[in-house]
Design a protein around this motif. Structure first.
Motif, PDB file in Angstrom:
ATOM      1  N   ARG A 127      13.276  -0.024   2.700  1.00 43.92           N
ATOM      2  CA  ARG A 127      12.835  -1.283   1.872  1.00 43.92           C
ATOM      3  C   ARG A 127      11.451  -1.768   2.064  1.00 43.92           C
ATOM      4  O   ARG A 127      10.835  -2.133   1.254  1.00 43.92           O
ATOM      5  N   GLU A 128      10.912  -1.430   3.359  1.00 42.73           N
ATOM      6  CA  GLU A 128       9.602  -1.940   3.521  1.00 42.73           C
ATOM      7  C   GLU A 128       8.581  -1.194   2.868  1.00 42.73           C
ATOM      8  O   GLU A 128       7.601  -1.612   2.322  1.00 42.73           O
ATOM      9  N   GLU A 129       9.024   0.504   2.832  1.00 39.64           N
ATOM     10  CA  GLU A 129       8.188   1.182   2.179  1.00 39.64           C
ATOM     11  C   GLU A 129       8.140   1.081   0.573  1.00 39.64           C
ATOM     12  O   GLU A 129       7.129   0.946  -0.175  1.00 39.64           O
ATOM     13  N   GLU A 180       5.965  -2.105   0.075  1.00 37.65           N
ATOM     14  CA  GLU A 180       4.521  -1.663  -0.082  1.00 37.65           C
ATOM     15  C   GLU A 180       4.029  -0.890  -1.239  1.00 37.65           C
ATOM     16  O   GLU A 180       3.023  -1.067  -1.762  1.00 37.65           O
TER      17      GLU A 180
END
Length: 113
Positions: free
Chosen positions: A79-81, A84
């Motif tokens: 999810r973080e990727e 970003e």
């Protein structure tokens, strides 16, 4: 109203299949292009799917967002990727990309959870 990105991704694949029945040469060539463009070389497939997601966001393509959010999740994107990736798309695409970025995160969340 929240879109059903799982159904939308399914409809994209189905629609491409129907188009392939009507225009097999073009769609076969498109499939070969997709296979070559997504091969892991200097960039792995996860990175390429994140790039495709960013392009889908900046192109305002619901089907692209659905399909590439699904593929990003399948290839191990976090999810973080995705967040970003969305931030970069917003930087490159401005306000409309922010709207589609929110849609892309909703799509990814539907596939991952």
């Amino acid at each position: 109203m929240t879109k059903d990105y799982k159904s939308l991704a399914h409809d994209v694949v189905k629609g491409v299949g129907v188009l392939g029945e009507s225009e097999p040469g073009v769609m076969k060539a498109f499939g070969l292009l997709a296979a070559e463009a997504t091969k892991s070389k200097a960039l792995d497939i996860k990175m390429k799917e994140l790039m495709a997601l960013a392009i889908g966001i900046t192109s305002h393509c619901d089907g692209c967002v659905a399909y590439h959010a699904k593929k990003a999740e399948q290839h191990g994107a976090t999810r973080e990727e995705v967040v970003e990736t969305i931030a970069l798309a917003i930087y490159m695409g401005g306000g409309p990309a922010a709207v589609y970025g929110a849609e892309a995160l909703t799509a990814f969340d539907q596939f991952s959870g």
